[in-house]
Design a protein around this motif. Sequence first.
Motif, short mmCIF file in Angstrom:
data_model
loop_
_atom_site.label_atom_id
_atom_site.label_comp_id
_atom_site.label_asym_id
_atom_site.label_seq_id
_atom_site.Cartn_x
_atom_site.Cartn_y
_atom_site.Cartn_z
N PHE A 6 0.85 -1.21 0.00
CA PHE A 6 0.00 0.00 0.00
C PHE A 6 0.88 1.25 0.00
CE2 PHE A 6 -1.90 3.36 2.61
CZ PHE A 6 -3.07 3.62 1.93
N LEU A 7 1.88 1.25 0.89
CA LEU A 7 2.75 2.43 1.00
C LEU A 7 3.58 2.62 -0.27
CD1 LEU A 7 3.94 2.05 4.70
CD2 LEU A 7 2.28 3.68 3.79
N SER A 8 3.99 1.49 -0.86
CA SER A 8 4.86 1.57 -2.04
C SER A 8 4.10 2.03 -3.28
CB SER A 8 5.49 0.22 -2.33
OG SER A 8 6.16 -0.24 -1.19
N ARG A 9 2.79 1.88 -3.25
CA ARG A 9 1.99 2.29 -4.41
C ARG A 9 1.40 3.68 -4.23
NH1 ARG A 9 -0.27 -2.40 -7.27
NH2 ARG A 9 0.73 -4.21 -6.36
N ARG A 10 1.55 4.25 -3.04
CA ARG A 10 0.89 5.53 -2.77
C ARG A 10 1.31 6.60 -3.77
NH1 ARG A 10 1.14 10.38 -1.66
NH2 ARG A 10 3.36 10.25 -2.14
N ARG A 11 0.36 7.35 -4.22
CA ARG A 11 0.68 8.53 -5.01
C ARG A 11 -0.45 9.53 -4.83
NH1 ARG A 11 -0.77 6.63 -11.21
NH2 ARG A 11 -0.15 4.54 -10.61
N SER A 12 -0.11 10.78 -5.05
CA SER A 12 -1.14 11.81 -4.90
C SER A 12 -2.05 11.81 -6.11
CB SER A 12 -0.47 13.18 -4.78
OG SER A 12 0.36 13.20 -3.65
N GLU A 170 -7.71 8.39 -13.45
CA GLU A 170 -6.51 7.80 -12.84
C GLU A 170 -5.40 8.85 -12.72
OE1 GLU A 170 -3.44 4.07 -13.13
OE2 GLU A 170 -5.10 4.19 -14.57
N ALA A 171 -4.77 8.88 -11.57
CA ALA A 171 -3.71 9.86 -11.34
C ALA A 171 -2.46 9.43 -12.09
CB ALA A 171 -3.41 9.95 -9.86
N PRO A 172 -1.79 10.39 -12.73
CA PRO A 172 -0.55 10.02 -13.42
C PRO A 172 0.54 9.64 -12.43
CG PRO A 172 -0.86 12.41 -13.38
CD PRO A 172 -2.08 11.81 -12.76
N GLU A 173 1.39 8.69 -12.82
CA GLU A 173 2.54 8.35 -11.96
C GLU A 173 3.68 9.28 -12.36
OE1 GLU A 173 3.92 7.81 -9.39
OE2 GLU A 173 4.16 5.67 -9.05
#
Length: 188
Positions: A6-12, A170-173
């Motif tokens: 979960f933490l490793s995939r977090r993004r704003s 979807e938020a951009p990475e």
Amino acid sequence: MDCLDFLSRRRSVPARLLGEPGPTQEQVQAMLAAAVRVPDHGKLAPWRFLCIRGDARQALGELLATRLLEREPAAAPAQLDKERQRFVHAPLVLAVVACLVPGHKVPEQEQLLSGGALCFALLQAAQALGFGAQWLTGWAAYDPAITARLGLASNERILGFIHIGTPQAEAPERPRPDPMQRLADWTP
Ligand SMILES: Cc1cc2nc3c(=O)[nH]c(=O)nc-3n(C[C@H](O)[C@H](O)[C@H](O)COP(=O)(O)O)c2cc1C
């Protein structure tokens, strides 16, 4: 998904991609309850929150546009519109305010760091509840006329406006740094 995953995939999620529904009052409480568990040297709890939602979001945008005209009388209409739109997307914006205790043995830097950690904890809590969120500041966070209108005292600072809502796309990475390139062994 496990915790590290979960933490490793977090993004704003950029604020302009956030929309309804926003968190309920119970969810706001749950997010804040999780977020205030941040490390806090001296148990000062040197922070508080402002909830900006509903019509208050437009009102704050108007305030920014008016203030920008004061600061920059030649500001273009597009710039003023941008200010008006700043807070309208996410249904909820939580302003995190640092309440600094001057002269305390816990240095102001540590008080600010605790508040910064709190902002990040709020992002994580929002995401854990299935919302998207983004931590923004912008010039207004540092403008004395705006902070006065937000009710801040002279020992208080805006640490961030945390925009929270439901992602509409979807938020951009973005590229992430390789931490191993920044890791070195310290040798005495
Ligand atoms: C203190 C702070 C203030 C920020 N203010 C802004 C801002 O005003 N405008 C902006 O585009 N991004 C700002 N950001 C960056 C975004 O919060 C976010 O990191 C960025 O959109 C990338 O998302 P990520 O969390 O997935 O890395 C700020 C970040 C921090 C830590």
